[in-house]
Design a protein around this motif. Structure first.
Motif, mmCIF file in Angstrom:
data_model
loop_
_atom_site.group_PDB
_atom_site.id
_atom_site.type_symbol
_atom_site.label_atom_id
_atom_site.label_comp_id
_atom_site.label_asym_id
_atom_site.label_seq_id
_atom_site.Cartn_x
_atom_site.Cartn_y
_atom_site.Cartn_z
ATOM 1 N N THR A 253 -14.081 -9.656 -0.411
ATOM 2 C CA THR A 253 -12.799 -10.250 -0.756
ATOM 3 C C THR A 253 -12.869 -10.997 -2.074
ATOM 4 N N ARG B 121 -10.577 -7.169 -2.319
ATOM 5 C CA ARG B 121 -9.996 -6.306 -1.283
ATOM 6 C C ARG B 121 -9.748 -7.113 -0.017
ATOM 7 N N THR B 122 -8.517 -7.156 0.435
ATOM 8 C CA THR B 122 -8.187 -7.875 1.659
ATOM 9 C C THR B 122 -7.754 -6.890 2.729
ATOM 10 N N ALA B 123 -7.683 -7.376 3.949
ATOM 11 C CA ALA B 123 -7.234 -6.519 5.054
ATOM 12 C C ALA B 123 -5.813 -6.037 4.806
ATOM 13 N N TYR C 29 0.558 -8.102 0.298
ATOM 14 C CA TYR C 29 1.091 -9.158 1.154
ATOM 15 C C TYR C 29 2.608 -9.118 1.238
ATOM 16 N N PRO D 71 5.824 -10.858 0.924
ATOM 17 C CA PRO D 71 7.055 -10.884 0.120
ATOM 18 C C PRO D 71 7.068 -9.818 -0.967
ATOM 19 N N GLU D 72 5.878 -9.528 -1.515
ATOM 20 C CA GLU D 72 5.816 -8.503 -2.558
ATOM 21 C C GLU D 72 5.918 -7.104 -1.950
#
Lengths: 357, 190
Positions: free
Chosen positions: B33, B38-40, B48, B50-51
């Protein structure tokens, strides 16, 4: 007691308080960031004051790293509704957060956080009974939690309070026993002397002379600060937060800050007792500073070491599962106390042999 | 089933493998991360919330809205079954009453004068949709309802119809109208 002493002490107290509280705020941020990274998340990365986006480059960067988050958190804690449930015992309910917070701050008083700045020793109270004072104050810390559990007058906080009493009393013994060999080596309870004793090469650090004592102290420190793997008084999953379940707003924040302040205090203790305090064994950094610049460097060295320990404590929280209660007690009473006693006897024996030669 | 508990060896009794494995796993994720970003969320949905808006799957029970039929008329006939069945009493219907305004559709008996859903009360259970004999109300895909006041969160008929759109799946009243027209020219055996 002349006015100069009072003035300098006041300055030192305010400075140390400011630094500790800032470190509390930002270690919460580090905790959130580290836990986020370990769990494949990003952590706080949105909070920003209105002007941050007008600063090119730096503003968005600080926002992404969550630098403004602790300020928002603190503000939120003050502005939230301070709710007192009807069923609590009011006096203790109001007293408990303060009693939890004060000991963790008081412990910092005897820790030498630097060598000299001018003619001033960089320690708030240069006590000859430094370590005894620390243990006395640390044991007061349990009252905050026990009172909170009792005052809340509901089952989960009560269980949290009970667990905390048993845990802190058990581990205080092994913690106290684990540092006795240090004082056998140093021959003084003054923490300044302990630091002085660790000068002259890496292997003068007590971690290399008393590794067993250090490990017992480290693990007892985890238990004393209620951190995982020994966070049974809080145990979010089984006790919904334990002793601070019924608290809200700034009273909850006080418990929260107390935990982190205790982490900082205990890290400071470990650095002072086992990792040479403000010294580093090169560039003449292990002698008391002659100039202001060196004095500042010593403080930075000390803070750097403390930060390493904070990172360790934070990391371990996300690494290990919680111990079961009987395992905790077993570890405390049947493993660490005998080991610590053995460590004392062996150290005393070796010292006696060396002295008789 | 009996779980066999092997006696722990010396290293295990000192929690050494637990420490080692714990650090290995946490460091692997931490490094991934922090250094590779790199995130889940990136791996499962591309980013994520709102985007990157959340993808609503079919069958999701979002906000209930009124729908219009194929010719743009209000389907609701003001029977008030949804009002009665609504567990949190979020729906309030004002029927036209005797001499009230006629329904949009020529052959429907009536339509509500006002139809309000308090989205703050609504629990998105879907009973209104289930009970509606006219298929006039559907739980749709809106999951993020926001407003600045409580009044703003009470959606009126106009707003519900605008948000609901058209639903032409069932054409009950069109068939009834066709049947009625057929009756007009039905050859009566004489």
């Amino acid at each position: 007691m002349d006015w100069q002493f009072l003035a300098f002490s006041l300055v030192k107290i305010i400075a140390a308080f400011a630094v500790v509280m800032t470190m509390v705020a930002y270690s919460v941020l580090v905790e959130r960031k580290v836990s986020a990274f370990i769990q494949d998340r990003l952590g706080p990365n949105r909070t920003q004051p209105f002007f941050a986006k007008y600063i090119p480059g730096l503003g968005p960067l600080l926002t992404r790293w969550g630098v403004f988050q602790p300020i928002a958190d603190g503000l939120k804690a003050f502005l939230k509704e301070d709710f007192t449930p009807a069923h609590v015992r009011k006096v203790y309910f109001w007293l408990a957060p303060a009693i939890a917070m004060v000991p963790s701050l008081l412990t910092v008083a005897v820790i030498p956080f630097g060598s000299m700045m001018g003619a001033q020793k960089m320690v708030i109270a240069d006590l000859d009974v430094g370590i005894l004072y620390t243990f006395g104050i640390v044991s007061l810390g349990v009252y905050g939690i026990v009172l909170a559990g009792y005052a809340a007058n509901s089952k989960y906080p009560f269980l949290g309070g009970i667990r905390s009493t048993a845990q802190m009393i058990s581990y205080e013994i092994s913690m106290g026993l684990s540092v006795i060999p240090i004082f056998l080596l140093v021959g003084s309870l003054n923490l300044g002397d302990v630091v002085q004793h660790q000068t002259g090469g890496w292997f003068a650090w007590h971690i290399f002379r008393q590794p067993l004592g250090f490990f017992i102290f480290l693990i007892a420190a985890f238990a004393e600060t209620n951190r995982l793997p020994f966070d049974l008084p809080e145990a979010d999953q089984e006790l919904v937060g334990g002793y601070h379940t019924e608290y809200s707003s700034i009273k909850f924040a006080l418990f929260f800050m107390a935990e982190y302040a205790a982490m900082i205090a205990v890290s400071g203790m470990m650095v002072t007792l086992f990792f040479g305090g403000w010294t580093l064994p090169f560039l003449g950094l292990d002698q008391p500073a002659a100039t202001l610049g060196m004095g500042l460097l010593h403080i930075l060295v000390f803070l750097g070491k403390v930060c390493c320990f904070l990172l360790l404590i934070i990391w371990v929280r996300w690494m290990l599962p919680r111990f079961r209660y009987d395992q905790l007690m077993d570890l405390g009473w049947r493993r660490f106390i005998p080991l610590a006693l053995l460590n004392i006897v062996v150290t005393a024996g070796v010292l006696a042999l060396l002295a008789s030669k | 089933m009996i779980v066999e508990r092997k006696p722990l060896n010396l290293a295990e009794r000192f929690y050494l493998p637990a420490l080692g494995n714990g650090f290995r796993v946490t460091w692997k994720h931490f490094r991934k991360t922090l250094f590779h970003g790199r995130t889940a969320a990136d791996e499962t949905s591309g980013g994520y919330y709102p985007e990157v808006p959340w993808k609503v799957e079919p069958g999701y029970r979002g906000a209930p809205y009124l729908v219009r039929d194929q010719s743009g008329d209000t389907k609701c006939v003001s029977c008030q079954l949804c009002e009665f069945v609504c567990p949190p009493k979020a729906i309030r219907i004002t029927p036209p009453g005797p001499g009230g305004p006629p329904a949009d559709r020529a052959n429907a008996e009536k339509m509500p004068r006002e139809f309000e859903i308090n989205m703050l009360r609504c629990i998105f259970c879907g009973l209104c949709q289930e009970v509606c004999p006219e298929e006039a109300i559907f739980l749709q895909k809106d999951y993020s309802l926001t407003g600045l006041t409580r009044e703003e969160m009470v959606y009126n008929k106009e707003r519900l119809l605008a948000l609901g759109g058209h639903h032409t799946g069932i054409q009950k009243w069109k068939q009834k109208a066709d049947e009625a027209r057929a009756q007009e020219s039905f050859p009566v055996p004489g």
